[in-house]
Write an enzyme that holds these catalytic residues in place. Sequence first.
Site, PDB file in Angstrom:
ATOM      1  N   ASP A 107      -2.390   5.936  -5.019  1.00  0.00           N
ATOM      2  CA  ASP A 107      -2.585   5.035  -3.887  1.00  0.00           C
ATOM      3  C   ASP A 107      -2.854   3.607  -4.344  1.00  0.00           C
ATOM      4  OD1 ASP A 107      -3.195   3.793  -1.533  1.00  0.00           O
ATOM      5  OD2 ASP A 107      -5.048   4.887  -1.169  1.00  0.00           O
ATOM      6  N   ASP A 142       0.816  -1.207   0.000  1.00  0.00           N
ATOM      7  CA  ASP A 142       0.000   0.000   0.000  1.00  0.00           C
ATOM      8  C   ASP A 142       0.852   1.260   0.000  1.00  0.00           C
ATOM      9  OD1 ASP A 142      -2.009   1.841   0.287  1.00  0.00           O
ATOM     10  OD2 ASP A 142      -2.385   1.399   2.400  1.00  0.00           O
TER      11      ASP A 142
END
Length: 531
Positions: free
Chosen positions: A294, A94
Amino acid sequence: MPFSSPKILLGLSALTILLFGVSDVTASLFNSHKRSPKALGFEFKKEVSRNTPLANRLRKRQKTVAANIDNAEIAYLINMTVGTPGQPFSVQLDTGSSDIWILSVDSDACGQDEQACKDLGQFDSSASSSYVDDTGVGQFEIQYQDNSAVTGDYINETLTIGNTVIKNMRMGLALQATRPFGIMGIGYDADESIAATSPTDVYPNVVAQLKAQGFISTLAYSLWLNDLNSLTGSILFGGVDTAKYHGNLVVLPVQKTNGTYTDFTVALSSVSVLDCSGAVQFSQTNLALPVILDSGTTDAYLPDSVLNPILSGVGVVNDNDYGSIVPCSLANSPATFSFGFGGSSGLNISVGLDEFVTPIFNEQGVQPTFKDGAGTICSWGLMSSGTGPILLGDAFLRSAYVVYDLTNNQIGMAQTNFNTTDTNVVEITGSSIPGASITASAVMASQTFSGIPQETNANTKTGSTKATAAHGSPTFNLCGSATGSAAQGTQGTKKGAAFAAGPPRMEVTTVITGLVVLVSLAFGSSVVLLR
Ligand SMILES: *[C@@H]1O[C@H](CO)[C@@H](O)[C@H](O)[C@H]1NC(C)=O
Ligand SMILES: *[C@@H]1O[C@H](CO)[C@@H](O)[C@H](O)[C@H]1NC(C)=O
Ligand SMILES: *[C@@H]1O[C@H](CO)[C@@H](O)[C@H](O)[C@H]1NC(C)=O
Ligand SMILES: *[C@@H]1O[C@H](CO)[C@@H](O)[C@H](O)[C@H]1NC(C)=O
Ligand SMILES: *[C@@H]1O[C@H](CO)[C@@H](O)[C@H](O)[C@H]1NC(C)=O
């Protein structure tokens, strides 16, 4: 957080996991090299899909998930071990967060879903000789957008990825969690959850530890998610693989958030939709929107002023049960988005419309159709950012090769070279990204280790086989696709094609209307996708 749709997607009960095998080609070569190794690559190969029962909440991470519905969950998971001897974990990679956390064997999540924890990892501190309870920093806690949270302890442990052993890695050991697997956050240290309450306790995260322990020389890595349907993808710490993109990398400065660098925010300067002949169907230029890149977000979230003309142009309709939907045949459209960054001296990244079209399945594994019989419905993944941040997630990031340079606060970006098997790894050393402006002195680097991006996808719904909505009427020229009436049968789409082999769908997200319904489709581990 505005909830403009009646559907709040809460979770995935089952999802496809496309495990990526790893070939450990270069480790020994690298280790015997005179110089210290300066780039660490994970080469991934998708091998298997399987059902993974998930907790009943989709992650709604603070500052990163902005909208009300997330129709498809695609998570890139990486394999690692924690402790001595190493206990195996698959955790989500992430770029939008900065802590690593794993589930404790004693966590409520593992109590509820033993199989998921067996498959994806559960830490038993009593079985590790290197375990240190890091009591000095209080409790580990991450808040989620839906007010749920992951809480637990901080521990210091040995973290091993492939052949790379990181000592004394601080991480969260979750005792309460609403997700069945952990996260490896690779953002800025300043975005660690502890920074909000106790900034002086910010600690070196995994990227910083790779540098501190001499594995890489710059806080930087490159992410090649590759094609949605592809068999390979990679993350390269400390380097750039110049074979994995077209043209030159364009450098974009990271934008500060409230005066500090905490997120990978860059300036989005235009959004266009082009038809199959390249004719502009829609264009907004001269924008200056801060967008966060992201990898922990599946789709994309844009402000209404940009989004709404696109929704009507594409013919997205809102269904009571299924949310924002389009005919699955839209994924056949050769029309593309063009996302412009950095203004006139920047670059445009072309993204196929199909990236935002995701199959939906109800609990019987059936794909619902429009009420007017206009073919199967798919979820549309370009959503409103509302009052939250503007986010470009995996649906965008697959089309872009992105270098995240945390030392120099810059992003290198170029159009992805999909499916290439070529590789040309160049170390990132100085203040510039190689291949972007000044070519830094470079070293071939090549430790390959056992990362696994893991891809999960799609939709299961508690709904009938008919949507309440009729198909929409696109105003863009979508080149013969997605007019509804043309949409027949299953999604014979680029995206769908790979998922189409074998009933029922592997990719399952559960969209919930008011209550949590766990759906578990039966896929054995024998189900192999994408071979
Ligand atoms: C990653 O971990 C999973 C779960 O333990 C395992 O099934 C898979 O084979 C691993 N993949 C690689 C490439 O090691
Ligand atoms: C754990 O690691 C952190 C950060 O690397 C370090 O500052 C701390 O002293 C360590 N704690 C213990 C108890 O070893
Ligand atoms: C990449 O490979 C996958 C799997 O073979 C295929 O489905 C996809 O169409 C390819 N993408 C491109 C852009 O060639
Ligand atoms: C930035 O600062 C303002 C004012 O203090 C605050 O309201 C806002 O939440 C901050 N933004 C972020 C992303 O932290
Ligand atoms: C990107 O595309 C937009 C419009 O689609 C155009 O105005 C802009 O000049 C392009 N940017 C670059 C760097 O080519």
